[in-house]
Every structure is written in C-alpha cells, then in structure tokens.
Design a protein around this motif. Structure first.
Motif, PDB file in Angstrom:
ATOM      1  N   THR A  88       0.835  -1.213   0.000  1.00  0.00           N
ATOM      2  CA  THR A  88       0.000   0.000   0.000  1.00  0.00           C
ATOM      3  C   THR A  88       0.866   1.259   0.000  1.00  0.00           C
ATOM      4  O   THR A  88       0.529   2.248  -0.654  1.00  0.00           O
ATOM      5  CB  THR A  88      -0.930   0.005   1.218  1.00  0.00           C
ATOM      6  N   TYR A  92       0.288   3.708  -3.252  1.00  0.00           N
ATOM      7  CA  TYR A  92      -0.297   5.039  -3.065  1.00  0.00           C
ATOM      8  C   TYR A  92       0.733   6.139  -3.257  1.00  0.00           C
ATOM      9  O   TYR A  92       0.391   7.252  -3.669  1.00  0.00           O
ATOM     10  CB  TYR A  92      -0.951   5.134  -1.685  1.00  0.00           C
ATOM     11  N   THR A 112     -11.181   9.253   1.849  1.00  0.00           N
ATOM     12  CA  THR A 112     -11.706   8.014   2.426  1.00  0.00           C
ATOM     13  C   THR A 112     -12.061   7.007   1.333  1.00  0.00           C
ATOM     14  O   THR A 112     -11.774   5.808   1.444  1.00  0.00           O
ATOM     15  CB  THR A 112     -12.947   8.308   3.284  1.00  0.00           C
ATOM     16  N   VAL A 115      -8.934   5.519  -0.224  1.00  0.00           N
ATOM     17  CA  VAL A 115      -8.258   4.542   0.631  1.00  0.00           C
ATOM     18  C   VAL A 115      -9.052   3.238   0.736  1.00  0.00           C
ATOM     19  O   VAL A 115      -8.507   2.196   1.091  1.00  0.00           O
ATOM     20  CB  VAL A 115      -8.006   5.156   2.030  1.00  0.00           C
ATOM     21  N   ALA A 118      -7.607  -0.127  -0.469  1.00  0.00           N
ATOM     22  CA  ALA A 118      -6.571  -0.691   0.407  1.00  0.00           C
ATOM     23  C   ALA A 118      -7.208  -1.480   1.541  1.00  0.00           C
ATOM     24  O   ALA A 118      -6.718  -2.553   1.918  1.00  0.00           O
ATOM     25  CB  ALA A 118      -5.682   0.417   0.959  1.00  0.00           C
ATOM     26  N   ILE A 318      -4.104   0.705   6.321  1.00  0.00           N
ATOM     27  CA  ILE A 318      -4.425   2.093   6.651  1.00  0.00           C
ATOM     28  C   ILE A 318      -3.149   2.920   6.770  1.00  0.00           C
ATOM     29  O   ILE A 318      -3.039   4.018   6.207  1.00  0.00           O
ATOM     30  CB  ILE A 318      -5.231   2.161   7.967  1.00  0.00           C
ATOM     31  N   SER A 321      -1.365   3.273   3.216  1.00  0.00           N
ATOM     32  CA  SER A 321      -2.067   4.203   2.315  1.00  0.00           C
ATOM     33  C   SER A 321      -1.977   5.634   2.823  1.00  0.00           C
ATOM     34  O   SER A 321      -1.867   6.576   2.032  1.00  0.00           O
ATOM     35  CB  SER A 321      -3.525   3.776   2.158  1.00  0.00           C
ATOM     36  N   ALA A 322      -1.999   5.815   4.150  1.00  0.00           N
ATOM     37  CA  ALA A 322      -1.869   7.165   4.717  1.00  0.00           C
ATOM     38  C   ALA A 322      -0.489   7.747   4.440  1.00  0.00           C
ATOM     39  O   ALA A 322      -0.351   8.909   4.051  1.00  0.00           O
ATOM     40  CB  ALA A 322      -2.132   7.118   6.215  1.00  0.00           C
ATOM     41  N   THR A 325      -0.087   8.644   0.617  1.00  0.00           N
ATOM     42  CA  THR A 325      -0.823   9.769   0.041  1.00  0.00           C
ATOM     43  C   THR A 325      -0.125  11.105   0.254  1.00  0.00           C
ATOM     44  O   THR A 325      -0.608  12.128  -0.230  1.00  0.00           O
ATOM     45  CB  THR A 325      -2.240   9.839   0.649  1.00  0.00           C
ATOM     46  N   LEU A 383      -4.165   9.724   8.085  1.00  0.00           N
ATOM     47  CA  LEU A 383      -5.148  10.004   7.033  1.00  0.00           C
ATOM     48  C   LEU A 383      -5.829  11.351   7.252  1.00  0.00           C
ATOM     49  O   LEU A 383      -6.044  12.111   6.302  1.00  0.00           O
ATOM     50  CB  LEU A 383      -6.196   8.887   6.993  1.00  0.00           C
TER      51      LEU A 383
END
Length: 390
Positions: A88, A92, A112, A115, A118, A318, A321-322, A325, A383
C-alpha cells in the motif's frame, strides 16, 4: 489510467474500476514484500540452523530440505502483514507522485473513498492469513519438528515423553470443611509412549472422596475413548484414612478409573505455533483445571494474537495508504526501509503488551491487540492529516 496489471478486473467481479485499478497497483509490491520478508525470516530462522545441524549432527541434505519446506509456510504467514504495509505504501506513493490522487480529488472523490480499496485488499489478505495460519502452519511446523527430531535424536527420545505431571485444582470437601482452589487430584506418569498412546509408571493421588484419600500405582494406563475413562493395568490401590492409616489395599490386573483426559493431552504437548485455534482452546481448558495461572494468562494472550496479527493486515493497509498519500514519491528501497521501521515498532509494542499482560496490568485481550490498535489509530491520524493538507 493505464490498463489493469495482470488483468485483475477478471479476478475481482463487483469491484469498481477505481478499486480494481488501485488493488492492481498494490498487488506487485505486495508480492515483492511477501518474497522479501519471507526470505529474511527464512535466512534467520531456518537456513543458519539447518546448515549448522548438517555440519554438526550429520543430517542429510534431503532431510534438511524437507524441514525447510515444512517450515516455509510459517514465515510466509508472518510476511503477509508486513507485505501489506509495503504494497500500500508504494502503490499510493506512486499514485500521489504521478498526480493521479490529485486528479481523483479534483473530481470530488474523497480521501476516504480513495483509501477504501486498500482496506478491501487488507480484509482479503486478513482472511487468507487467518485461514493459512489455522489450516497449514500448525501441522507443517509439527511435522517439521518431528522430522528434524528423528534425524538428530534417538528413536527412544522421539517415542517417549518423560515425566508427565498433571495437577487438577478445584473444589474439595473433606468432612465438614470445604476448600476452593485446592489440589483435588495429582496425576504422574514416568513415561508416555507416543506411538502406543500408553502411560507407564503411573501414580495418582486422589483426594476427591470426602472421608479418605486414595493412592493408586499402575504399571501402565491408556485412555478409553468409548467410555471416557482411563484403563489402568497392574494396579495397586491404597485407601488412606485421615489419621494416616491404611484402610484397605486392593490389587487389580485391570481397573477403570474416572479421571479426565487432560493428562493425555498434556503428554501430547505441542508448542503454541504448532496448535490451531481449537487445539489452543482445548489446552487452555486443561491449564485452567490445573491452576497454572501464569500459563493460562500467557495462552490467553497467544489465542487473542491469533486474531490480532492477521487483523494487522488491515491496520497496515491504513498506515501504508496514509503514508503513501503524502505528496512525495517513495521508491521500493525507501518503502522497504520505512516498512521495516514500522514493523519493528509493531513488534516492540507486542513485546510491551506481553509484559503488561503477564504482569496483570492489562487484560490478556488488550495485551494482544495493543500494537494493532495503536497501528490503526496512527493510520487514521495520518489520514486525517493528509486530508487537511490537500
């Protein structure tokens, strides 16, 4: 957007085009992570030991290779959450550096929603990890240990388990006095033949009768599954009065005794990683009956970790992906380094949770879930921060 890698859309019916595209971007680095993290675990946990044993114990290359293959699923299972983080993070990060996330946000797609693929992929890997950990890993580890032991030890050491001791703790009434959490029975066997499932040199102290204690010696004993009792052979039974005198002495060639099956389960002991969830729960009941509070608490933590560690796939999805980004590109090598640091922190928290749980500071379930809860909380905060920056 470019075409979907590996024609992933054919494998994910019902998913939107965006979901399939992002999961398709996550899959290659995830598979790379499985291979990389598994290789590290294999090198540290298997190869060095097998090479040493091939040199010192003269085990053959064929046996070493079989042990290697049987231990491989364990390290693959451990790699799934770590690979989820790496996959992830890199996927991302590429979407962010190529401004694809900016394009999605400009079209009104929330962070949201971006994400969500993921999380969906993390849930799939969580289910795979849990199933793999229950169906494949325990038996393969057990067979690996048996094969390795046969190669480096004598046959007697394999077949015979020495000194099985099982105390049964419970409620005891003697005369008018009732005591809680005290010794009711004590079962001891000098040896246990795994192949025959027979105990030898059995001694039982039975205090369950209100007016006397009973001491039983048996040459051997086997569990009778049809009647749920023990069959004792070559039996001498002593009934002891409260004043210490022998009330009677009885001898039997064969005698059935209503003891629990727990001593047999205890003699067939497996290490925790070699037990699936059902076996671990059965062992927990045995430990509760024996009154071993420290071992009960430790096993309660390990059972909860059977759920918490696979769920770390979602937590790392999580977090990855956070981190991905953020508006900067993360290469595979940099992503691998970040993943190692995050995983190190996760397992450090796992050790802290173990220590707090075993010290009775926090309950066992919280001790097991502590690192996963912290990872999810950190991911959600990251996030929220990423959402404010855009």
């Amino acid at each position: 957007m470019k075409s979907l890698p590996f024609r992933l859309g054919n494998l994910l019916p019902g998913f939107s085009i965006m979901d399939r595209y992002i999961i398709g971007e996550t899959l290659p680095p995830f598979l790379f992570g499985v291979g990389a993290f598994s290789s590290i675990g294999i090198a540290v946990g298997i190869v060095f030991e097998l090479v040493r044993q091939m040199t010192n114990a003269n085990i053959s290359f064929e046996i070493a290779f079989q042990v290697f293959l049987l231990q491989l699923p364990y390290y693959i299972s451990l790699s799934f959450p770590m690979a989820m983080l790496l996959g992830t993070l890199i996927a991302y990060s590429r979407l962010s550096s190529d401004s694809e996330l900016v394009a999605l946000r400009s079209c009104g797609v929330s962070l949201t929603r971006i994400v969500r693929p993921a999380l969906m992929f993390g849930l799939i890997i969580t289910l795979i990890t849990f199933t793999f950990d229950q169906v494949v890993v325990p038996e393969s580890l057990y067979q690996a240990e048996q094969l390795f032991n046969r190669a480096v030890r004598s046959q007697d050491a394999i077949l015979f388990q020495r000194n099985t001791l099982y105390p049964e703790i419970g409620r005891l009434q003697q005369g008018d006095e009732v005591r809680e959490d005290t010794l009711v029975r004590l079962f001891y066997a000098e040896s246990f033949n795994r192949e025959e499932e027979r105990m030898y040199g059995v001694i039982v102290l039975d205090r369950s009768e209100p007016t006397l204690d009973r001491l039983i010696f048996a040459e051997s004993a086997t569990w009778n599954p049809s009647s749920n009792v023990w069959d004792f052979f070559g039996v001498k039974s002593y009934a002891i009065a409260p004043d210490g005198s022998y009330v009677n002495i009885a001898k039997f060639d064969q005698h059935r005794y209503p003891l629990p099956r727990a001593p047999l389960d205890l003699a067939q002991d497996r290490d925790y990683p070699q037990m699936n969830l059902a076996q671990a729960l059965a062992r927990l009941e045995i430990l509760k009956q024996s009154g071993r509070e420290d071992q009960v608490r430790r096993l309660q933590i390990r059972i909860q970790q059977r759920f918490a560690i696979p769920f770390a796939c979602i937590a790392f999805a999580i977090v990855g992906s956070a981190l991905g980004t953020t508006p900067q590109r993360t290469s595979a090598s940099r992503g691998f380094g970040i993943s190692v640091l995050v995983i190190f922190g996760y397992y450090l928290l796992m050790s802290v949770g173990d220590a707090l749980g075993l010290s009775h500071i926090i309950p066992p379930w919280f001790a097991a879930w502590l690192p996963t809860i912290v990872a999810i909380t950190a991911g959600l905060l990251l996030l929220a921060r990423s959402s404010r920056l855009r």
